[in-house]
Design a protein around this motif. Structure first.
Motif, mmCIF file in Angstrom:
data_model
loop_
_atom_site.group_PDB
_atom_site.id
_atom_site.type_symbol
_atom_site.label_atom_id
_atom_site.label_comp_id
_atom_site.label_asym_id
_atom_site.label_seq_id
_atom_site.Cartn_x
_atom_site.Cartn_y
_atom_site.Cartn_z
ATOM 1 N N ASP A 39 31.510 28.062 -12.080
ATOM 2 C CA ASP A 39 30.394 27.943 -11.211
ATOM 3 C C ASP A 39 29.756 29.308 -10.607
ATOM 4 O O ASP A 39 28.690 29.649 -10.406
ATOM 5 C CB ASP A 39 30.547 27.249 -10.005
ATOM 6 N N GLU A 40 30.844 30.190 -10.515
ATOM 7 C CA GLU A 40 30.429 31.604 -10.269
ATOM 8 C C GLU A 40 29.538 32.082 -11.660
ATOM 9 O O GLU A 40 28.574 32.717 -11.148
ATOM 10 C CB GLU A 40 31.878 32.758 -10.453
ATOM 11 N N ILE A 41 30.034 31.777 -12.746
ATOM 12 C CA ILE A 41 29.037 32.333 -13.752
ATOM 13 C C ILE A 41 27.744 31.660 -13.825
ATOM 14 O O ILE A 41 26.582 32.159 -13.941
ATOM 15 C CB ILE A 41 29.569 31.878 -15.141
ATOM 16 N N ALA A 42 27.545 30.380 -13.149
ATOM 17 C CA ALA A 42 26.399 29.611 -12.814
ATOM 18 C C ALA A 42 25.525 30.444 -11.894
ATOM 19 O O ALA A 42 24.209 30.576 -11.908
ATOM 20 C CB ALA A 42 26.519 28.148 -12.651
ATOM 21 N N VAL A 43 26.174 30.677 -10.810
ATOM 22 C CA VAL A 43 25.309 31.585 -9.660
ATOM 23 C C VAL A 43 24.753 32.820 -10.475
ATOM 24 O O VAL A 43 23.660 33.240 -10.101
ATOM 25 C CB VAL A 43 26.243 31.776 -8.685
ATOM 26 N N GLU A 44 25.902 33.377 -11.228
ATOM 27 C CA GLU A 44 25.255 34.760 -11.640
ATOM 28 C C GLU A 44 23.938 34.671 -12.555
ATOM 29 O O GLU A 44 23.106 35.547 -12.462
ATOM 30 C CB GLU A 44 26.664 35.392 -12.334
ATOM 31 N N GLU A 45 23.948 33.805 -13.503
ATOM 32 C CA GLU A 45 22.827 33.471 -14.380
ATOM 33 C C GLU A 45 21.608 33.271 -13.771
ATOM 34 O O GLU A 45 20.630 33.594 -14.011
ATOM 35 C CB GLU A 45 23.325 32.223 -15.194
ATOM 36 N N ALA A 75 28.305 32.488 -2.544
ATOM 37 C CA ALA A 75 27.032 32.598 -3.617
ATOM 38 C C ALA A 75 25.761 33.076 -3.076
ATOM 39 O O ALA A 75 24.901 33.792 -3.639
ATOM 40 C CB ALA A 75 26.906 30.857 -3.820
ATOM 41 N N LEU A 76 25.756 32.783 -1.686
ATOM 42 C CA LEU A 76 24.524 33.608 -0.912
ATOM 43 C C LEU A 76 24.603 35.061 -1.144
ATOM 44 O O LEU A 76 23.630 35.907 -1.279
ATOM 45 C CB LEU A 76 24.568 33.178 0.450
ATOM 46 N N ALA A 77 25.911 35.780 -0.743
ATOM 47 C CA ALA A 77 26.177 37.155 -1.095
ATOM 48 C C ALA A 77 25.940 37.515 -2.571
ATOM 49 O O ALA A 77 25.409 38.802 -2.595
ATOM 50 C CB ALA A 77 27.542 37.472 -0.653
ATOM 51 N N MET A 78 25.967 36.651 -3.410
ATOM 52 C CA MET A 78 25.882 37.064 -4.858
ATOM 53 C C MET A 78 24.384 37.136 -5.177
ATOM 54 O O MET A 78 24.030 37.802 -6.043
ATOM 55 C CB MET A 78 26.278 36.119 -5.810
ATOM 56 N N GLY A 79 23.490 36.427 -4.256
ATOM 57 C CA GLY A 79 22.058 36.471 -4.459
ATOM 58 C C GLY A 79 21.184 35.335 -4.205
ATOM 59 O O GLY A 79 19.942 35.416 -4.347
ATOM 60 N N ALA A 80 21.882 34.230 -4.019
ATOM 61 C CA ALA A 80 21.302 32.950 -3.799
ATOM 62 C C ALA A 80 20.314 32.989 -2.273
ATOM 63 O O ALA A 80 20.696 33.933 -1.509
ATOM 64 C CB ALA A 80 22.120 31.790 -3.627
ATOM 65 N N ASP A 81 19.301 32.250 -2.243
ATOM 66 C CA ASP A 81 18.442 32.223 -1.318
ATOM 67 C C ASP A 81 18.833 31.393 0.074
ATOM 68 O O ASP A 81 18.664 31.701 1.075
ATOM 69 C CB ASP A 81 16.859 31.808 -1.669
ATOM 70 N N PRO A 110 13.925 21.162 -8.532
ATOM 71 C CA PRO A 110 14.105 22.433 -9.243
ATOM 72 C C PRO A 110 13.461 22.164 -10.738
ATOM 73 O O PRO A 110 13.406 21.043 -11.180
ATOM 74 C CB PRO A 110 15.407 22.607 -9.323
ATOM 75 N N GLY A 111 13.148 23.512 -11.359
ATOM 76 C CA GLY A 111 12.770 23.457 -12.825
ATOM 77 C C GLY A 111 14.213 23.398 -13.786
ATOM 78 O O GLY A 111 14.088 22.924 -14.922
ATOM 79 N N LEU A 112 15.239 23.764 -12.880
ATOM 80 C CA LEU A 112 16.521 23.858 -13.847
ATOM 81 C C LEU A 112 17.614 23.985 -12.826
ATOM 82 O O LEU A 112 17.705 24.322 -11.787
ATOM 83 C CB LEU A 112 16.728 25.335 -14.383
ATOM 84 N N VAL A 113 18.717 22.933 -13.073
ATOM 85 C CA VAL A 113 19.773 22.926 -12.613
ATOM 86 C C VAL A 113 21.074 23.465 -13.546
ATOM 87 O O VAL A 113 21.134 23.284 -14.570
ATOM 88 C CB VAL A 113 20.075 21.481 -12.292
ATOM 89 N N ILE A 114 21.616 24.449 -12.762
ATOM 90 C CA ILE A 114 22.808 25.273 -13.582
ATOM 91 C C ILE A 114 24.204 24.628 -12.918
ATOM 92 O O ILE A 114 24.249 25.161 -11.475
ATOM 93 C CB ILE A 114 22.424 26.692 -13.631
ATOM 94 N N LEU A 115 24.959 24.464 -13.574
ATOM 95 C CA LEU A 115 26.521 24.297 -13.006
ATOM 96 C C LEU A 115 27.612 24.518 -13.814
ATOM 97 O O LEU A 115 27.382 24.552 -15.193
ATOM 98 C CB LEU A 115 26.697 22.930 -12.411
ATOM 99 N N LEU A 180 28.613 33.483 -21.103
ATOM 100 C CA LEU A 180 27.320 33.390 -20.483
ATOM 101 C C LEU A 180 27.350 34.865 -20.088
ATOM 102 O O LEU A 180 26.218 35.557 -20.107
ATOM 103 C CB LEU A 180 27.074 32.352 -19.936
ATOM 104 N N ASN A 181 27.892 35.134 -19.053
ATOM 105 C CA ASN A 181 27.792 36.425 -18.356
ATOM 106 C C ASN A 181 29.208 36.814 -17.587
ATOM 107 O O ASN A 181 30.314 36.162 -17.779
ATOM 108 C CB ASN A 181 26.700 36.300 -17.270
ATOM 109 N N GLU A 182 29.239 37.861 -16.830
ATOM 110 C CA GLU A 182 30.336 38.365 -16.196
ATOM 111 C C GLU A 182 29.825 38.437 -14.581
ATOM 112 O O GLU A 182 29.038 39.114 -14.406
ATOM 113 C CB GLU A 182 30.982 39.578 -16.557
ATOM 114 N N PRO A 183 30.206 37.439 -13.666
ATOM 115 C CA PRO A 183 29.743 37.577 -12.330
ATOM 116 C C PRO A 183 30.122 38.858 -11.669
ATOM 117 O O PRO A 183 31.074 39.350 -11.935
ATOM 118 C CB PRO A 183 30.569 36.316 -11.666
ATOM 119 N N ARG A 184 28.962 39.145 -10.985
ATOM 120 C CA ARG A 184 28.963 40.306 -9.883
ATOM 121 C C ARG A 184 30.045 40.168 -8.807
ATOM 122 O O ARG A 184 30.373 38.983 -8.311
ATOM 123 C CB ARG A 184 27.587 40.810 -9.826
#
Length: 249
Positions: A39-45, A75-81, A110-115, A180-184
């Motif tokens: 889920d961290e990867i989902a938030v990062e993406e 998740a909010l600290a990573m950049g979610a609104d 939403p236009g996209l759901v990521i999990l 997919l990515n490396e979470p920040r």
């Protein structure tokens, strides 16, 4: 485009999981908890898509106890609104979570759901697929690359034979894989800012969802300890053991 991201509070992946003495589950009292790594990867993406101008808002949601607010703040600290906590003390299972996310998706549009593709506590790998089926949306599972376009999103998937790229019509559901990515890491200023971002708490009943568990855990036990290895003196002895003891040839 608005992105909805689902996150789960689980036992931290660095913690050695211990089974309760009565075999009813795993020990969670006084155990470090954190966001599910997938889920961290989902938030990062989602954050990367917003930074690239492909998304306008990121909403994170979690289904769980009051303590899940900590996970949402991360998740909010990573950049979610903004964040939504569907508060429940009941055991969360895949179908109940999928129905909850369906209700929120219909509300938030939403236009996209990521999990994440799965949670590391139950390894069910079911919620994303169930959600897509309930909504009637396209799904791209085990994503190692996500490229949105006008009205579509291209998802490169991890499959047994290598990689597969599918094009999905939006809105869609995407589940993330490790590549997919490396979470920040959330910076201290962003952690402070996250405290001021909106976090809404809702009751499952207000969404018309019944989170009563459909499955009952009968027993939880640690895996059997592996027997020690032995040295063999020759190839012939190895083959004999594989035939008579291991019975694999």
């Amino acid at each position: 485009m608005k992105i909805l991201v689902a996150v789960k509070r689980v036992v931290d992946y660095n913690v050695k999981v211990r089974v309760k003495a009565d075999g009813t589950g795993v020990e969670t009292a006084n155990v470090k908890m954190s966001m599910n790594p997938f889920d961290e990867i989902a938030v990062e993406e989602a954050v990367r898509l917003k930074e690239a101008g492909k998304a306008t808002e990121i909403v994170v949601v979690s289904v769980g106890p009051t303590q899940a607010q900590e996970t949402l703040r991360t998740a909010l600290a990573m950049g979610a609104d903004r964040a939504i906590l569907v508060q429940t003390d009941a055991e969360t299972q895949s179908l109940g979570v999928a129905k909850t996310l369906k209700a929120l998706a219909e509300k938030e549009q939403p236009g996209l759901v990521i999990l994440g593709k799965q949670a590391i506590d139950d390894d069910a790998n079911q919620t994303g697929q169930m959600l897509a089926a309930l909504l009637g949306w396209a799904q791209g599972t085990f994503a190692s690359k996500v490229v949105p376009a006008e009205g579509t999103v291209a998802v490169t998937r991890e499959i047994d034979g290598g990689l597969e790229t599918v094009e999905l019509k939006l809105p869609a559901v995407v589940t993330t894989d490790l590549r997919l990515n490396e979470p920040r890491y959330a910076s201290l200023p962003n952690i402070m800012k996250a405290k001021k971002k909106p976090l809404e708490t809702v009751d499952p009943a207000s969404l018309g969802v019944d989170l009563t568990p459909r499955l009952k855990t009968l027993k939880v036990a640690e895996p059997a300890k592996r027997a020690g290895g032995v040295k063999v003196g020759s190839v012939e002895e190895l083959v004999a053991k594989l035939k008579t003891e291991a019975r694999v040839i």
